[in-house]
Every structure is written in C-alpha cells, then in structure tokens.
Design a protein around this motif. Structure first.
Motif, PDB file in Angstrom:
ATOM      1  N   VAL A  40       0.857  -1.179   0.000  1.00 13.31           N
ATOM      2  CA  VAL A  40       0.000   0.000   0.000  1.00 13.31           C
ATOM      3  C   VAL A  40       0.894   1.230   0.000  1.00 13.31           C
ATOM      4  O   VAL A  40       1.899   1.290   0.716  1.00 13.31           O
ATOM      5  CB  VAL A  40      -0.918   0.037   1.239  1.00 13.31           C
ATOM      6  CG1 VAL A  40      -1.778   1.295   1.236  1.00 13.31           C
ATOM      7  CG2 VAL A  40      -1.807  -1.199   1.274  1.00 13.31           C
ATOM      8  N   GLY A  41       0.560   2.213  -0.833  1.00 12.14           N
ATOM      9  CA  GLY A  41       1.315   3.455  -0.888  1.00 12.14           C
ATOM     10  C   GLY A  41       0.510   4.603  -0.325  1.00 12.14           C
ATOM     11  O   GLY A  41      -0.727   4.581  -0.324  1.00 12.14           O
ATOM     12  N   LEU A  82      -4.340   6.959  -0.497  1.00 18.24           N
ATOM     13  CA  LEU A  82      -3.889   5.581  -0.374  1.00 18.24           C
ATOM     14  C   LEU A  82      -4.038   4.888  -1.719  1.00 18.24           C
ATOM     15  O   LEU A  82      -5.069   5.015  -2.380  1.00 18.24           O
ATOM     16  CB  LEU A  82      -4.713   4.825   0.670  1.00 18.24           C
ATOM     17  CG  LEU A  82      -4.554   5.221   2.136  1.00 18.24           C
ATOM     18  CD1 LEU A  82      -5.473   4.373   2.991  1.00 18.24           C
ATOM     19  CD2 LEU A  82      -3.115   5.068   2.581  1.00 18.24           C
ATOM     20  N   GLN A  83      -3.019   4.145  -2.107  1.00 17.02           N
ATOM     21  CA  GLN A  83      -3.098   3.342  -3.315  1.00 17.02           C
ATOM     22  C   GLN A  83      -2.602   1.941  -3.001  1.00 17.02           C
ATOM     23  O   GLN A  83      -1.647   1.779  -2.244  1.00 17.02           O
ATOM     24  CB  GLN A  83      -2.249   3.945  -4.437  1.00 17.02           C
ATOM     25  CG  GLN A  83      -2.710   5.307  -4.897  1.00 17.02           C
ATOM     26  CD  GLN A  83      -1.915   5.779  -6.101  1.00 17.02           C
ATOM     27  OE1 GLN A  83      -2.112   5.307  -7.207  1.00 17.02           O
ATOM     28  NE2 GLN A  83      -1.003   6.702  -5.870  1.00 17.02           N
ATOM     29  N   SER A  84      -3.235   0.947  -3.591  1.00 18.46           N
ATOM     30  CA  SER A  84      -2.856  -0.431  -3.337  1.00 18.46           C
ATOM     31  C   SER A  84      -2.246  -1.037  -4.588  1.00 18.46           C
ATOM     32  O   SER A  84      -2.790  -0.920  -5.680  1.00 18.46           O
ATOM     33  CB  SER A  84      -4.080  -1.242  -2.907  1.00 18.46           C
ATOM     34  OG  SER A  84      -3.715  -2.570  -2.630  1.00 18.46           O
ATOM     35  N   THR A 302       3.412   7.300  -5.835  1.00 16.56           N
ATOM     36  CA  THR A 302       3.042   7.585  -4.469  1.00 16.56           C
ATOM     37  C   THR A 302       4.297   8.017  -3.725  1.00 16.56           C
ATOM     38  O   THR A 302       5.356   8.160  -4.330  1.00 16.56           O
ATOM     39  CB  THR A 302       2.376   6.357  -3.823  1.00 16.56           C
ATOM     40  OG1 THR A 302       1.800   6.714  -2.564  1.00 16.56           O
ATOM     41  CG2 THR A 302       3.373   5.221  -3.618  1.00 16.56           C
ATOM     42  N   THR A 303       4.209   8.257  -2.409  1.00 14.63           N
ATOM     43  CA  THR A 303       5.333   8.820  -1.663  1.00 14.63           C
ATOM     44  C   THR A 303       6.058   7.774  -0.814  1.00 14.63           C
ATOM     45  O   THR A 303       7.279   7.715  -0.799  1.00 14.63           O
ATOM     46  CB  THR A 303       4.849   9.953  -0.743  1.00 14.63           C
ATOM     47  OG1 THR A 303       4.195  10.950  -1.554  1.00 14.63           O
ATOM     48  CG2 THR A 303       6.015  10.608  -0.024  1.00 14.63           C
ATOM     49  N   GLN A 304       5.320   6.963  -0.069  1.00 17.01           N
ATOM     50  CA  GLN A 304       5.896   5.908   0.739  1.00 17.01           C
ATOM     51  C   GLN A 304       5.047   4.667   0.596  1.00 17.01           C
ATOM     52  O   GLN A 304       3.866   4.735   0.247  1.00 17.01           O
ATOM     53  CB  GLN A 304       5.963   6.321   2.230  1.00 17.01           C
ATOM     54  CG  GLN A 304       6.894   7.481   2.526  1.00 17.01           C
ATOM     55  CD  GLN A 304       7.029   7.731   4.020  1.00 17.01           C
ATOM     56  OE1 GLN A 304       7.171   6.814   4.816  1.00 17.01           O
ATOM     57  NE2 GLN A 304       7.015   8.994   4.415  1.00 17.01           N
TER      58      GLN A 304
END
Length: 310
Positions: A40-41, A82-84, A302-304
């Motif tokens: 997940v990001g 949030l991205q998965s 994404t960032t993390q």
C-alpha cells in the motif's frame, strides 16, 4: 497465488479517515512473477472543492476523551491518498473521506501493524516561532485513533515507522533535516511515548532511513552518503555497528538518491521504493540482499509504501 481486496477490507480503508482516491490495483509481467507482493502506498494532496464555501473543521480523533495522550485537532484541507499495488489485479476504486494533514505538515513515516492496521507519522515542518502542532501517529482503523508522540526534542523528527512481526511499533528518530545523530526507538501503542531500544550506533556522516523486517526476524535499513549513495545494512542487537551488506545499484549503476521506503514481502523478498536523482516517477524494486542489485518491478506514483497485512 492470486490476491483480492474484499469488500470488508476496502470498507475499512474507505472509512479510515483519509482521502482514498485512486485505490488502484496495478500489475505487469514482472510483478506477476513476484509472489506475495501486496503493498500500500501513501501520499498527500490538497483537497479541491467546487465552491467557495469554507470547509468544515473536523475532529480527526475518536479516542476516549479520558485518554491523556489523545489529540483533537482542527485540520486544514490537505488529504492523504492511499493506493494499493497487488499482483494479478487491475481495477480502480475511489472514495473520499476526512483529511488528516495540516498545510505545514508531512507524512514522515508509514507502516502496517501485524494486525493489518495502517499507521502514519505526521510531523510539522513550520519554521516560524509559533508553536506547531505536535508530532503524532495516526492509526487508520475504524475509528481513526491519533496519539501525540512524547519524548522528542524540539528539533527532532520521528520517521521510518515499522510494525514488527511481534506486534510492536518502532521507528527512527533524528533531526528534522534528516541528519544524525539517529537512534532506533520503540513507540508505545497506547501512549505514543518513545524510548530507545537498541545499542547499535549509527555513523555520524551518513543519514539513516527506512526500516524493514523480514519474516525471519532480520531487520534492515539503509545508510545514505553525502552524494546520495545508498548502502543496505542489517541491524543486529548483538552488534554495535550496522552490518553493511552492499551498495544499492541498478544495471551496474550506483543508486544515488536514498530510498523512500524499504519493505519485506511475506516470502522474504526485500523491496526498495524510490527513484534515482532527477528521475520520476518512484518505482518498486526487488533487492538482492547479498549484492545490493536492484531490479525494477513497477512504477508506483506515491510517496511511501508498506506491506499490506491481514
């Protein structure tokens, strides 16, 4: 092995008090050949409204009001995304919910606990003399829970969170500009209080960032030199210094920009996340622990990142 995000799990993410936009399942051939990759990001973005009315102030904390370390803050309109990224799926879902960041704050750490709860460390970056919002950790469960972090000095920052296999939450503490000295700390899940947990001494001429623990219990991080050269190291409580494993490199070229995240999959595959200097976007790489060789798997805007559990 196939993966899917159940309606119940998506509901937990959608109700987690974040702006969940573009919850995406991305895949390609390289990812399909990497079993148990489920990450997940997180990133942040301003919330854009279609009218000129004031956005209502929101209380982001739903803790028992008697808890002394809970925090209730009026949050400005900055959202978390949030991205998965899950192998074998390609689908886009979207929802919107409550912002958790103020305009002068950053996400300094992101991880998942052993029960699957996502945890975010939020750090103020204001340079004014006005008292900033305290550093806090937010648990993206239902309900959302936020704790003020205690035990930090004014010039210190909590980052590189890691939910350990045995259910603890640990992190790295250093100066707000990312420079040493760095120490490994334990974060109390009930109070937010931090305490040092390791006698490992990190070098004073290199930055330390990112924590990852593999299923075998081995702990990894990265050391970053002045020119961005990045070395993979292992942390052993029986050793006073980090164990250097190898300099990270892609196609024979030294990695020159540190890492955004370092995670370990359920099968023990170490994954690095970031981009070379002056390059975009960030991408997920598999890492050979012995040689430091990195193989690009998938771009991920994404960032993390962290490993999805539960």
């Amino acid at each position: 092995m196939s993966y899917k995000l159940s309606r119940r799990k998506f509901g937990q993410l959608a109700l987690a008090g974040t702006v969940v936009s573009g919850l995406s399942y991305l895949t390609n051939r390289a990812l399909a050949e990497t079993p148990s990759l489920n990450i997940v990001g997180i990133g942040s973005t301003p919330i854009i409204t279609t009218d000129q009315t004031t956005i209502p102030e929101v209380n982001t904390t739903e803790l028992d009001s008697t808890a002394p370390d809970s925090v209730s803050t009026d949050i400005k309109p900055v959202g978390l995304v949030l991205q998965s990224l899950i192998t074998g799926k390609a689908q886009v879902l979207a929802d919107k919910s409550t912002p958790l960041l103020e305009l002068n704050e950053i996400v300094s750490g992101f991880t998942s606990l052993s029960d699957g709860t996502l945890v975010v460390a939020i750090t103020p970056i204001t340079t004014s003399r006005r008292q900033a919002t305290p550093t806090r950790i937010t648990f993206l469960g239902t309900p959302v829970k936020t704790l003020i972090v205690s035990g930090l000095k004014q010039n210190q920052q909590l980052g590189s969170l890691l939910g350990t296999n045995d259910g603890r939450l640990i992190g790295l503490v250093g100066k707000k500009n990312g420079t040493p000295p760095i120490r490994l700390v334990d974060i109390d899940l009930q109070t937010g209080e931090i305490s040092s947990i390791s006698k490992v001494k990190f070098p004073n001429d290199e930055r330390v960032s990112n924590l990852a623990e593999c299923p075998d219990g081995k702990l990894y991080t990265s050391l970053v030199g002045l020119n961005g050269d990045t070395t993979l190291v292992q942390l052993d409580s029986n050793q006073k210094k980090p164990i250097r494993l190898g300099q990270l490199k892609v196609n024979g070229q030294a990695w020159n920009n540190g890492l955004q995240s370092l995670v370990c999959s359920a099968t023990g595959q170490l994954l690095a996340f970031g981009a070379m200097r002056y390059e975009t976007p960030n991408a997920v790489y598999s890492v050979d622990k012995n040689s430091g060789n990195m193989t690009r798997l998938q771009d991920f805007d994404t960032t993390q990142i962290t490993r999805a559990r539960g």
